[in-house]
Design a protein around this motif. Sequence first.
Motif, short mmCIF file in Angstrom:
data_model
loop_
_atom_site.label_atom_id
_atom_site.label_comp_id
_atom_site.label_asym_id
_atom_site.label_seq_id
_atom_site.Cartn_x
_atom_site.Cartn_y
_atom_site.Cartn_z
N ARG A 195 0.82 -1.21 0.00
CA ARG A 195 0.00 0.00 0.00
C ARG A 195 0.85 1.26 0.00
O ARG A 195 1.96 1.28 0.51
CB ARG A 195 -0.93 0.02 1.21
CG ARG A 195 -1.94 -1.12 1.23
CD ARG A 195 -3.02 -0.89 2.25
NE ARG A 195 -2.51 -0.79 3.62
CZ ARG A 195 -2.51 0.32 4.35
NH1 ARG A 195 -2.97 1.46 3.84
NH2 ARG A 195 -2.05 0.33 5.58
N ILE A 199 -1.64 7.86 0.11
CA ILE A 199 -2.90 7.85 -0.64
C ILE A 199 -4.02 7.50 0.33
O ILE A 199 -4.05 6.41 0.90
CB ILE A 199 -2.86 6.84 -1.80
CG1 ILE A 199 -1.81 7.25 -2.82
CG2 ILE A 199 -4.23 6.73 -2.45
CD1 ILE A 199 -1.70 6.31 -4.00
N SER A 202 -6.17 3.83 1.01
CA SER A 202 -5.50 2.72 0.34
C SER A 202 -5.69 1.39 1.06
O SER A 202 -5.32 0.34 0.54
CB SER A 202 -4.00 3.01 0.18
OG SER A 202 -3.37 3.09 1.45
N LEU A 205 -9.48 -1.57 -1.10
CA LEU A 205 -9.23 -1.74 -2.52
C LEU A 205 -10.56 -1.86 -3.26
O LEU A 205 -11.36 -2.75 -2.98
CB LEU A 205 -8.38 -2.99 -2.76
CG LEU A 205 -8.06 -3.34 -4.21
CD1 LEU A 205 -7.25 -2.24 -4.87
CD2 LEU A 205 -7.33 -4.67 -4.28
N THR A 224 4.12 -0.84 3.91
CA THR A 224 3.46 0.36 3.43
C THR A 224 4.55 1.39 3.17
O THR A 224 5.49 1.55 3.96
CB THR A 224 2.48 0.91 4.49
OG1 THR A 224 1.57 -0.12 4.85
CG2 THR A 224 1.71 2.10 3.95
#
Length: 309
Positions: A195, A199, A202, A205, A224
């Motif tokens: 991920r 963002i 995230s 999905l 991440t």
Amino acid sequence: MDSSDVSLDRMRTFVRVAERGNLSAVARELAVGQSTVTRHLNELEAAIGVPLLSRSTRRVALTEEGRGYYAHCLRILWLVEQAGDEARSMKGAASGKVRVSCTAALGVLHVCQLIFDFQDRHPDITVDLSLDDERIDLVREGVDIALRLGPLTDSAMKLRALGVSRRLLVAAPAYLAAHGRPKTPADLVGQEGLRMSNIAGSDLLVLEGRGGERHAITFGGRFTVDHGLAVREALAAGRGIAPAHHWLVDDLLAAGTVEPILADYSPPPIPLNMLIAPERAGVARVRLLADFLAEQVARIPGIAAASVR
């Protein structure tokens, strides 16, 4: 001092201080000492006869008079550049610097090459490329052109829609051999998801099926990161599954380093836009590069017209 002491250098210094709100940042940008920036401002205010900036220990802000003067300075500096452009166009060559900002991974993998091709055509134009995934104040940073993925909130810039960036789910063969190949969106639950921490959302999905149905799957994992190139490395190393832009993994797909999964489902495409500083849009070298990038961006794998899914 009087109005005859107003110089373009002092105006440019004032404009950048007004936009950045920081004397030391402008000094670094202009490659001069902070004392020179302070002197330019003091001399300009003395020549105009009114305070243009209010200064505190933390920030510099425009006075009411300064706001009006700033707008006039922008127009004057633009006219000076325009006059120079027109004079240079008589010998058929645009020149000068264009400052470009771009999403980091897209810039490294693809936009750099587009800029190289542009400079081969226009050898007198210098490009200052800044690569950053963080949302920055483009006017404050003095950016002429920005390429951005995702929704935009910067209303101070002129927007030019370039299309959408298609995405797909991918993973390395070694990862799939060790963890099993998902056959339905529900099979993604419990898999190692890669991920992007910068963002929002995230961890959920969203996938679209060929029939238009949408699936939302909780998506998590042990890695991440805030940079697309690091996701690319993690995918190649077999660390997990990720929704990836075609342009990020196109060569890895061709080499078999990663492969698509759940081919009947795909994450929604992401808008790709160009932002142009309005007061710079008419400058010849800026216009040339903006037009070139808009025309050539279709060379980037997975970039399609906005109406195409």
